[in-house]
Scaffold this motif. Structure first.
Motif, mmCIF file in Angstrom:
data_model
loop_
_atom_site.group_PDB
_atom_site.id
_atom_site.type_symbol
_atom_site.label_atom_id
_atom_site.label_comp_id
_atom_site.label_asym_id
_atom_site.label_seq_id
_atom_site.Cartn_x
_atom_site.Cartn_y
_atom_site.Cartn_z
ATOM 1 N N GLU A 145 0.859 -1.180 0.000
ATOM 2 C CA GLU A 145 0.000 0.000 0.000
ATOM 3 C C GLU A 145 0.896 1.231 0.000
ATOM 4 O OE1 GLU A 145 -3.489 2.074 2.755
ATOM 5 O OE2 GLU A 145 -2.651 0.119 3.314
ATOM 6 N N ARG A 154 2.488 0.231 3.972
ATOM 7 C CA ARG A 154 2.036 -1.015 4.578
ATOM 8 C C ARG A 154 2.174 -2.160 3.589
ATOM 9 N NH1 ARG A 154 0.182 -1.713 9.172
ATOM 10 N NH2 ARG A 154 -0.156 0.535 9.414
ATOM 11 N N LYS A 163 -5.389 -3.998 -0.454
ATOM 12 C CA LYS A 163 -5.498 -2.541 -0.411
ATOM 13 C C LYS A 163 -5.022 -1.889 -1.710
ATOM 14 C CE LYS A 163 -6.935 -2.442 3.868
ATOM 15 N NZ LYS A 163 -5.998 -2.223 4.967
ATOM 16 N N SER A 164 -4.366 -2.682 -2.566
ATOM 17 C CA SER A 164 -3.913 -2.163 -3.861
ATOM 18 C C SER A 164 -3.717 -3.340 -4.803
ATOM 19 C CB SER A 164 -2.604 -1.380 -3.714
ATOM 20 O OG SER A 164 -1.495 -2.264 -3.627
#
Length: 355
Positions: A145, A154, A163-164
């Protein structure tokens, strides 16, 4: 700088090939995928390489030796069980000492090598430097992230909700500062010491972790589809060469390599394709993106977009596509047996049978 190459995994996604062979030694364009990584390390000016090995240690040692043929000085480090990437760093602590090191996953393939990455690390001196690439499904990878400034904030290993879409590529560079973090790690929910947790520990400690998002080609060659795709990519860079024998009734089209001792008779080969030393191709068609290993026999058959390992034969088969065929394999037609349909039909039925 030293290198730490991980070659201890069991390769479950490539079974049954890896029941009898290390996954890092499955060939791409007739060269073990592990060797592409070792050559990239040597090209980056690194000589001292520790190879982390497991139950396939003997086979890998036989293939790589002391590394001198590749311009390397190789030390083998035994990992008794695949307990995570950070565990490999843990067991290599004495070997690595206080040197900077690049960690390279032995079944990964990166086009263009790692020279630029190593040069940047030496010039900028972060505590760690990682490579990232965008993937359609990040759930199978370590995921990074980033903040608005493009810094890593992160990392998470194989998250259920990523998250990505930025996955960690299997090349990492570290200073010796990582050892203190690794020594304090606890096993993850997978029971492994995760390298993502080690990098996150560096971030949490205020250490500088840099990331490079690559747009070039990277593959984790952990399954058959990826192996075939990497094989295709490597074959596309072939320079045509005929070092074996090709009779006048055969036709070679495009980028085709016929290695020394190979023989092509009454056949058509459309490149890019690679025919290994000592292999016979007779009365056959070999299509694009096919590599055939040493001492094979392809007779009265058709094959395309496939990898055939050494000492295997394909006889009288139409047609083989998108296949990975191991060593000492025999592929032949099934015997012709009488065909019959057994029916139990009710009144007023209508049945169409394709003969």
């Amino acid at each position: 700088m030293k290198a730490l190459v991980l070659a201890g995994g069991s390769g479950t996604r490539l079974r049954p090939i890896t029941h009898t062979s290390a996954k890092q030694l499955v060939p791409v364009a007739n060269k073990p995928v592990l060797f592409y990584g070792l050559e990239a390390i040597a090209a980056a000016g690194i000589r001292d390489v520790g190879i982390v090995v497991g139950e396939t240690q003997a086979e890998i040692e036989t293939a790589v030796g002391d590394g001198s043929d590749l311009g390397l000085d190789v030390t083998y480090l035994r990992q008794e069980a695949p307990l995570g990437l950070a565990h490999a760093v843990l067991i290599a602590r004495d070997y690595l000492g206080d040197d900077d090191f690049v960690m390279y996953l032995g079944d990964n393939f990166i086009i263009g090598g790692i020279n630029a990455l190593v040069d940047r690390f030496k010039a900028e001196r972060p505590t760690a430097q990682i490579m990232l690439t965008r993937v359609p499904d990040p759930r199978s990878f370590g995921v990074a992230e980033m903040d608005a400034r493009g810094r890593v904030v992160r990392l998470e290993e194989k998250p259920e909700i990523p998250k990505s879409d930025l996955a960690l590529v299997g090349v990492y560079l570290f200073t010796s500062a990582v050892h203190g973090i690794v020594a304090e790690l606890k096993p993850s929910w997978r029971g492994e010491l995760e390298i993502t947790d080690a990098i996150q520990g560096l971030i949490d400690a205020g250490r500088r972790v840099e990331a490079t998002v690559i747009s070039g080609y990277w593959k984790d060659t952990g399954n058959v589809d990826d192996m075939l795709e990497v094989n295709r990519l490597v074959l596309e860079s072939l320079e045509p060469a005929v070092r074996g024998q090709v009779d006048e009734n055969s036709e070679l089209i495009g980028r085709v390599v016929i290695e020394e001792g190979a023989s092509v008779r009454d056949s058509r080969i459309v490149g890019p394709a690679l025919i290994g030393p000592g292999t016979l191709v007779a009365d056959s068609y070999v299509g694009p993106f096919t590599s055939i290993g040493a001492d094979c026999a392809i007779s009265d058959s058709e094959i395309e977009y496939s990898i055939v390992l050494s000492r295997s034969s394909i006889t009288g088969v139409r047609r083989v596509e998108a296949s990975l065929i191991g060593r000492d394999v025999e592929v032949t037609p099934a015997p012709n047996t009488p065909r019959a349909h057994r029916l139990l039909l009710g009144d007023h039925s209508k049945v169409q049978i394709s003969s």
